[in-house]
Design a protein around this motif. Structure first.
Motif, PDB file in Angstrom:
ATOM      1  N   LYS A 185       0.814  -1.227   0.000  1.00 14.94           N
ATOM      2  CA  LYS A 185       0.000   0.000   0.000  1.00 14.94           C
ATOM      3  C   LYS A 185       0.840   1.266   0.000  1.00 14.94           C
ATOM      4  N   TYR A 186       1.907   1.282   0.795  1.00 11.32           N
ATOM      5  CA  TYR A 186       2.599   2.532   1.097  1.00 11.32           C
ATOM      6  C   TYR A 186       3.960   2.709   0.432  1.00 11.32           C
ATOM      7  N   THR A 187       4.415   1.738  -0.342  1.00 10.54           N
ATOM      8  CA  THR A 187       5.710   1.903  -1.017  1.00 10.54           C
ATOM      9  C   THR A 187       5.550   1.686  -2.509  1.00 10.54           C
ATOM     10  N   HIS A 188       6.541   2.127  -3.236  1.00 15.31           N
ATOM     11  CA  HIS A 188       6.558   1.994  -4.687  1.00 15.31           C
ATOM     12  C   HIS A 188       8.005   2.111  -5.146  1.00 15.31           C
ATOM     13  N   LYS A 189       8.236   1.952  -6.423  1.00 13.20           N
ATOM     14  CA  LYS A 189       9.583   2.080  -6.968  1.00 13.20           C
ATOM     15  C   LYS A 189      10.184   3.413  -6.510  1.00 13.20           C
ATOM     16  N   GLY A 190      11.377   3.351  -5.941  1.00 12.03           N
ATOM     17  CA  GLY A 190      12.065   4.552  -5.475  1.00 12.03           C
ATOM     18  C   GLY A 190      11.873   4.854  -4.004  1.00 12.03           C
ATOM     19  N   SER A 191      10.910   4.218  -3.331  1.00  7.49           N
ATOM     20  CA  SER A 191      10.694   4.462  -1.901  1.00  7.49           C
ATOM     21  C   SER A 191      11.924   4.043  -1.107  1.00  7.49           C
ATOM     22  N   GLN A 192      12.271   4.856  -0.108  1.00  5.86           N
ATOM     23  CA  GLN A 192      13.380   4.497   0.771  1.00  5.86           C
ATOM     24  C   GLN A 192      12.818   3.812   2.010  1.00  5.86           C
ATOM     25  N   VAL A 193      13.379   2.658   2.342  1.00  7.84           N
ATOM     26  CA  VAL A 193      12.932   1.885   3.499  1.00  7.84           C
ATOM     27  C   VAL A 193      14.132   1.325   4.251  1.00  7.84           C
ATOM     28  N   ALA A 194      13.896   1.033   5.523  1.00  7.49           N
ATOM     29  CA  ALA A 194      14.854   0.272   6.330  1.00  7.49           C
ATOM     30  C   ALA A 194      14.236  -1.102   6.533  1.00  7.49           C
ATOM     31  N   VAL A 195      15.038  -2.135   6.363  1.00  9.14           N
ATOM     32  CA  VAL A 195      14.571  -3.512   6.489  1.00  9.14           C
ATOM     33  C   VAL A 195      15.386  -4.204   7.566  1.00  9.14           C
ATOM     34  N   GLU A 196      14.687  -4.905   8.446  1.00  7.79           N
ATOM     35  CA  GLU A 196      15.345  -5.726   9.451  1.00  7.79           C
ATOM     36  C   GLU A 196      14.864  -7.154   9.253  1.00  7.79           C
ATOM     37  N   GLY A 197      15.788  -8.092   9.241  1.00 10.51           N
ATOM     38  CA  GLY A 197      15.391  -9.474   9.040  1.00 10.51           C
ATOM     39  C   GLY A 197      16.572 -10.416   9.117  1.00 10.51           C
ATOM     40  N   ARG A 198      16.423 -11.541   8.444  1.00 11.26           N
ATOM     41  CA  ARG A 198      17.479 -12.553   8.446  1.00 11.26           C
ATOM     42  C   ARG A 198      17.780 -12.973   7.013  1.00 11.26           C
ATOM     43  N   ILE A 199      18.973 -13.429   6.784  1.00 13.65           N
ATOM     44  CA  ILE A 199      19.390 -13.902   5.469  1.00 13.65           C
ATOM     45  C   ILE A 199      19.023 -15.376   5.354  1.00 13.65           C
ATOM     46  N   GLN A 200      18.445 -15.745   4.234  1.00 13.14           N
ATOM     47  CA  GLN A 200      18.054 -17.133   4.020  1.00 13.14           C
ATOM     48  C   GLN A 200      18.497 -17.572   2.631  1.00 13.14           C
ATOM     49  N   THR A 201      18.988 -18.780   2.541  1.00 13.23           N
ATOM     50  CA  THR A 201      19.323 -19.350   1.237  1.00 13.23           C
ATOM     51  C   THR A 201      18.441 -20.568   1.012  1.00 13.23           C
ATOM     52  N   ARG A 202      18.098 -20.777  -0.240  1.00 19.21           N
ATOM     53  CA  ARG A 202      17.312 -21.952  -0.621  1.00 19.21           C
ATOM     54  C   ARG A 202      17.720 -22.329  -2.032  1.00 19.21           C
ATOM     55  N   ASN A 203      17.303 -23.501  -2.462  1.00 17.29           N
ATOM     56  CA  ASN A 203      17.615 -23.911  -3.830  1.00 17.29           C
ATOM     57  C   ASN A 203      16.454 -24.715  -4.390  1.00 17.29           C
ATOM     58  N   TYR A 204      16.412 -24.748  -5.709  1.00 15.93           N
ATOM     59  CA  TYR A 204      15.385 -25.520  -6.404  1.00 15.93           C
ATOM     60  C   TYR A 204      15.943 -25.922  -7.762  1.00 15.93           C
ATOM     61  N   GLU A 205      15.256 -26.843  -8.403  1.00 18.09           N
ATOM     62  CA  GLU A 205      15.673 -27.303  -9.726  1.00 18.09           C
ATOM     63  C   GLU A 205      14.817 -26.577 -10.772  1.00 18.09           C
ATOM     64  N   ASN A 206      15.473 -25.906 -11.735  1.00 24.12           N
ATOM     65  CA  ASN A 206      14.717 -25.171 -12.747  1.00 24.12           C
ATOM     66  C   ASN A 206      14.227 -26.104 -13.855  1.00 24.12           C
ATOM     67  N   ASN A 207      13.587 -25.530 -14.868  1.00 28.30           N
ATOM     68  CA  ASN A 207      12.999 -26.325 -15.958  1.00 28.30           C
ATOM     69  C   ASN A 207      14.025 -27.138 -16.735  1.00 28.30           C
ATOM     70  N   GLU A 208      15.277 -26.678 -16.774  1.00 25.97           N
ATOM     71  CA  GLU A 208      16.330 -27.408 -17.479  1.00 25.97           C
ATOM     72  C   GLU A 208      17.015 -28.445 -16.600  1.00 25.97           C
ATOM     73  N   GLY A 209      16.533 -28.603 -15.365  1.00 24.38           N
ATOM     74  CA  GLY A 209      17.107 -29.587 -14.456  1.00 24.38           C
ATOM     75  C   GLY A 209      18.345 -29.096 -13.724  1.00 24.38           C
ATOM     76  N   LYS A 210      18.657 -27.797 -13.816  1.00 27.62           N
ATOM     77  CA  LYS A 210      19.819 -27.246 -13.109  1.00 27.62           C
ATOM     78  C   LYS A 210      19.395 -26.720 -11.752  1.00 27.62           C
ATOM     79  N   LYS A 211      20.266 -26.917 -10.760  1.00 29.79           N
ATOM     80  CA  LYS A 211      19.995 -26.433  -9.412  1.00 29.79           C
ATOM     81  C   LYS A 211      20.249 -24.927  -9.373  1.00 29.79           C
ATOM     82  N   VAL A 212      19.270 -24.177  -8.884  1.00 33.84           N
ATOM     83  CA  VAL A 212      19.363 -22.725  -8.763  1.00 33.84           C
ATOM     84  C   VAL A 212      19.396 -22.380  -7.282  1.00 33.84           C
TER      85      VAL A 212
END
Length: 154
Positions: free
Chosen positions: A65-92
């Motif tokens: 509702k309140y942000t759009h392209k160019g809005s300045q924000v501060a984000v607090e959170g955690r870093i997460q990594t994940r993986n999946y297999e794409n349509n060509e069978g390669k792990k992303v």
């Protein structure tokens, strides 16, 4: 035991995408451009990092509702990594920030898009169950209290 906490300030590179899961949970995704604190020695220009952000529930709806392209924000959170297999069978591999809080930093009067909207909330806490029980909160408070009692020479 480890610590996984990210605090970032940047600008949205595009309008956030808000979707709903089958169980009707809101999820917003956006990319945050974060200027590096130094310039490229070859070009003399400042570079930026572009990080994918994900936030859930009511805060996700408010980001939509309140942000759009160019809005300045501060984000607090955690870093997460994940993986999946794409349509060509390669792990992303994907690295993203799972936000627990987004604070809107733009002033209402600085952006004509916000002039007809109510004042946005200062910050939004995620109700994601994994984020509610922060095992490091008590440790952080005790460190802050200890630091306050020290007499530092600066």
């Amino acid at each position: 035991m480890g610590l996984n906490k990210a605090i970032l300030i940047g600008r949205l590179t595009r309008d956030p995408e808000v979707r709903y899961t089958q169980s009707n949970r809101a999820v917003a995704q956006f990319t945050l451009a974060i200027d590096r604190p130094f310039t490229n020695q070859e070009t003399g220009e400042r570079e930026a990092d572009f990080l994918n952000i994900v936030i859930w529930d009511k805060p996700a709806e408010n980001v939509g509702k309140y942000t759009h392209k160019g809005s300045q924000v501060a984000v607090e959170g955690r870093i997460q990594t994940r993986n999946y297999e794409n349509n060509e069978g390669k792990k992303v591999y994907v690295t993203e920030i799972i936000a627990s809080r987004v604070q809107f930093l733009d002033s209402k009067k600085d952006d004509s898009k916000f002039e007809s909207m109510p004042e946005p909330p200062i910050s939004q806490e995620s109700t994601n169950q994994q984020e509610e029980n922060d095992p490091f909160e008590a440790i952080a408070e005790s460190i802050e209290n200890e630091m306050d009692s020290l007499e530092l020479p600066f």
